[in-house]
Write a protein that holds these residues in place. Sequence first.
Motif, PDB file in Angstrom:
ATOM      1  N   UNK A 197      23.067  21.711 -11.620  1.00 29.64           N
ATOM      2  CA  UNK A 197      23.213  20.846 -10.456  1.00 29.64           C
ATOM      3  C   UNK A 197      22.000  19.940 -10.296  1.00 29.64           C
ATOM      4  N   UNK A 198      20.818  20.529 -10.579  1.00 31.33           N
ATOM      5  CA  UNK A 198      19.595  19.768 -10.325  1.00 31.33           C
ATOM      6  C   UNK A 198      19.292  18.782 -11.442  1.00 31.33           C
ATOM      7  N   UNK A 199      19.552  19.189 -12.710  1.00 35.63           N
ATOM      8  CA  UNK A 199      19.114  18.339 -13.814  1.00 35.63           C
ATOM      9  C   UNK A 199      20.271  17.650 -14.515  1.00 35.63           C
ATOM     10  N   UNK A 200      21.472  17.974 -14.156  1.00 35.62           N
ATOM     11  CA  UNK A 200      22.617  17.493 -14.918  1.00 35.62           C
ATOM     12  C   UNK A 200      23.085  16.097 -14.546  1.00 35.62           C
ATOM     13  N   UNK A 201      22.445  15.443 -13.591  1.00 36.26           N
ATOM     14  CA  UNK A 201      22.997  14.177 -13.119  1.00 36.26           C
ATOM     15  C   UNK A 201      22.039  13.009 -13.285  1.00 36.26           C
ATOM     16  N   UNK A 202      21.244  13.080 -14.393  1.00 34.92           N
ATOM     17  CA  UNK A 202      20.408  11.945 -14.740  1.00 34.92           C
ATOM     18  C   UNK A 202      19.170  11.764 -13.901  1.00 34.92           C
ATOM     19  N   UNK A 203      18.726  12.821 -13.181  1.00 34.11           N
ATOM     20  CA  UNK A 203      17.476  12.663 -12.453  1.00 34.11           C
ATOM     21  C   UNK A 203      16.296  12.775 -13.391  1.00 34.11           C
ATOM     22  N   UNK A 204      15.131  12.470 -12.889  1.00 33.36           N
ATOM     23  CA  UNK A 204      13.931  12.594 -13.716  1.00 33.36           C
ATOM     24  C   UNK A 204      13.006  13.648 -13.116  1.00 33.36           C
ATOM     25  N   UNK A 205      12.209  14.258 -14.014  1.00 33.81           N
ATOM     26  CA  UNK A 205      11.203  15.227 -13.596  1.00 33.81           C
ATOM     27  C   UNK A 205       9.846  14.614 -13.900  1.00 33.81           C
ATOM     28  N   UNK A 206       8.956  14.636 -12.967  1.00 34.43           N
ATOM     29  CA  UNK A 206       7.625  14.080 -13.204  1.00 34.43           C
ATOM     30  C   UNK A 206       6.659  15.218 -13.460  1.00 34.43           C
ATOM     31  N   UNK A 207       5.894  15.078 -14.567  1.00 34.89           N
ATOM     32  CA  UNK A 207       4.926  16.112 -14.924  1.00 34.89           C
ATOM     33  C   UNK A 207       3.772  15.457 -15.672  1.00 34.89           C
ATOM     34  N   UNK A 208       2.727  16.246 -15.896  1.00 32.98           N
ATOM     35  CA  UNK A 208       1.630  15.733 -16.709  1.00 32.98           C
ATOM     36  C   UNK A 208       1.945  16.008 -18.178  1.00 32.98           C
ATOM     37  N   UNK A 209       1.493  15.126 -19.070  1.00 30.87           N
ATOM     38  CA  UNK A 209       1.707  15.333 -20.502  1.00 30.87           C
ATOM     39  C   UNK A 209       1.076  16.655 -20.933  1.00 30.87           C
ATOM     40  N   UNK A 210      -0.130  16.910 -20.444  1.00 29.71           N
ATOM     41  CA  UNK A 210      -0.823  18.162 -20.744  1.00 29.71           C
ATOM     42  C   UNK A 210       0.055  19.363 -20.436  1.00 29.71           C
ATOM     43  N   UNK A 211       0.593  19.362 -19.213  1.00 32.26           N
ATOM     44  CA  UNK A 211       1.388  20.507 -18.777  1.00 32.26           C
ATOM     45  C   UNK A 211       2.630  20.674 -19.646  1.00 32.26           C
ATOM     46  N   UNK A 212       3.255  19.527 -19.972  1.00 31.45           N
ATOM     47  CA  UNK A 212       4.489  19.577 -20.754  1.00 31.45           C
ATOM     48  C   UNK A 212       4.197  20.136 -22.142  1.00 31.45           C
ATOM     49  N   UNK A 213       3.131  19.600 -22.778  1.00 32.71           N
ATOM     50  CA  UNK A 213       2.809  20.039 -24.147  1.00 32.71           C
ATOM     51  C   UNK A 213       2.367  21.497 -24.151  1.00 32.71           C
ATOM     52  N   UNK A 214       1.523  21.865 -23.189  1.00 31.18           N
ATOM     53  CA  UNK A 214       1.070  23.252 -23.127  1.00 31.18           C
ATOM     54  C   UNK A 214       2.237  24.197 -22.886  1.00 31.18           C
ATOM     55  N   UNK A 215       3.150  23.782 -22.022  1.00 31.36           N
ATOM     56  CA  UNK A 215       4.322  24.615 -21.736  1.00 31.36           C
ATOM     57  C   UNK A 215       5.148  24.808 -23.007  1.00 31.36           C
ATOM     58  N   UNK A 216       5.310  23.707 -23.765  1.00 33.74           N
ATOM     59  CA  UNK A 216       6.096  23.804 -25.003  1.00 33.74           C
ATOM     60  C   UNK A 216       5.386  24.706 -26.008  1.00 33.74           C
ATOM     61  N   UNK A 217       4.077  24.563 -26.111  1.00 35.06           N
ATOM     62  CA  UNK A 217       3.335  25.350 -27.101  1.00 35.06           C
ATOM     63  C   UNK A 217       3.352  26.836 -26.766  1.00 35.06           C
ATOM     64  N   UNK A 218       3.124  27.138 -25.492  1.00 38.32           N
ATOM     65  CA  UNK A 218       2.990  28.561 -25.174  1.00 38.32           C
ATOM     66  C   UNK A 218       4.319  29.252 -25.065  1.00 38.32           C
ATOM     67  N   UNK A 219       5.397  28.480 -24.923  1.00 33.30           N
ATOM     68  CA  UNK A 219       6.677  29.194 -24.843  1.00 33.30           C
ATOM     69  C   UNK A 219       7.448  29.172 -26.160  1.00 33.30           C
ATOM     70  N   UNK A 220       6.891  28.556 -27.186  1.00 35.21           N
ATOM     71  CA  UNK A 220       7.484  28.753 -28.515  1.00 35.21           C
ATOM     72  C   UNK A 220       6.335  29.039 -29.469  1.00 35.21           C
ATOM     73  N   UNK A 221       5.802  30.226 -29.287  1.00 36.30           N
ATOM     74  CA  UNK A 221       4.572  30.627 -29.937  1.00 36.30           C
ATOM     75  C   UNK A 221       4.949  31.410 -31.192  1.00 36.30           C
ATOM     76  N   UNK A 222       4.828  30.743 -32.364  1.00 37.23           N
ATOM     77  CA  UNK A 222       5.369  31.357 -33.581  1.00 37.23           C
ATOM     78  C   UNK A 222       4.253  31.853 -34.485  1.00 37.23           C
ATOM     79  N   UNK A 223       4.078  33.158 -34.575  1.00 37.80           N
ATOM     80  CA  UNK A 223       3.042  33.677 -35.482  1.00 37.80           C
ATOM     81  C   UNK A 223       3.558  33.818 -36.918  1.00 37.80           C
ATOM     82  N   UNK A 224       2.603  33.854 -37.815  1.00 37.06           N
ATOM     83  CA  UNK A 224       2.916  34.087 -39.221  1.00 37.06           C
ATOM     84  C   UNK A 224       3.314  35.546 -39.394  1.00 37.06           C
TER      85      UNK A 224
END
Lengths: 162, 170
Positions: free
Chosen positions: B3-30
Amino acid sequence: MTTEDIAQLIQDNVNVEVTVNTKQPQHEILIKNTDIEKVCQFLKNNNQLMFDNLSCLTGIDNGPKANTMEVVYNLYSITKSYRLTIKVMLDREKPTLPSVVSVWNAANWHEREAYDLVGMTFENHPDLRRILSPDDWEGHPLQKDYQEQEKYHGITVKYERD
Amino acid sequence: MDQRFGQGEIVISKVDDLINWARLSSFWPLGFGLACCAIEMITTWSSAYDLDRFGVIPRGTPRQSDAMIISGTVTFKMADRVRRLYEQMAEPRYVISMGSCSNCGGPYWEHGYNVVKGVDRIIPVDVFVPGCPPRPEALIGGILKLREEIRKETLMAPKAVERLLNKQKA
């Protein structure tokens, strides 16, 4: 068949010096280092004994004080259910003895291990390289007077307290 | 959410936060283990502890990995390989040292001529997990700790550049 009987059989058939030691619970025969291959060949091929299995081969360093090294062979005859322990004493300054790989292939890696860790040389071994330590390791770690090297590939070996 | 994201709205965030969020939530070890700590690490991945819920998935090659879990005794023979695997990983890369052996040599600190007395002698370590071996909970704790560190990172001062500058100064 007792260890004495086996020793007698060796003396009758192979022209070597054999000493029997029955002081410890595990009886053993001692032979000269140059004779080991001949004796092993006989023990394996003799129809009364048929020692077809080399259970273990161990190298021992007795330290600079005793100035000797030992190699212990634990044999087992699967068909006859005999066990035998052979000991060979070596000079610590020049620890060489013939390889028994030509008799039992199982000796190959055992001898490499004894060479790697204790440092005796097996003559006529097909591939006498180190087996556990890296190829460029210095010294033989299980010698009593072994001193580890200071650095290996730029890494300090010893633990240091701050 | 749809309901919140499905209708073309935008989310405002910092690039830092977005990249850090992506890195720490797909943390792939060898995916590799060195000694008995590896058994605990494998258990941590099993269904009982389920590391997957943190997005931690083992990868088969250092090229696809973000992190390395040094789980066990690092021998000198293995040290060259560990260093090479670390160098094959792309930045940003993280290292978790798991267990006493890789932290400081563990029980082999005095007589273990063949053991590297701490994996930080060959590669930089971000998080040390104590234990011999650490329980799966402890490893998860270490991973959560590292996630906190990643969350604090910023593109304005990347760690790798900082490290490089320090190296040039020294």
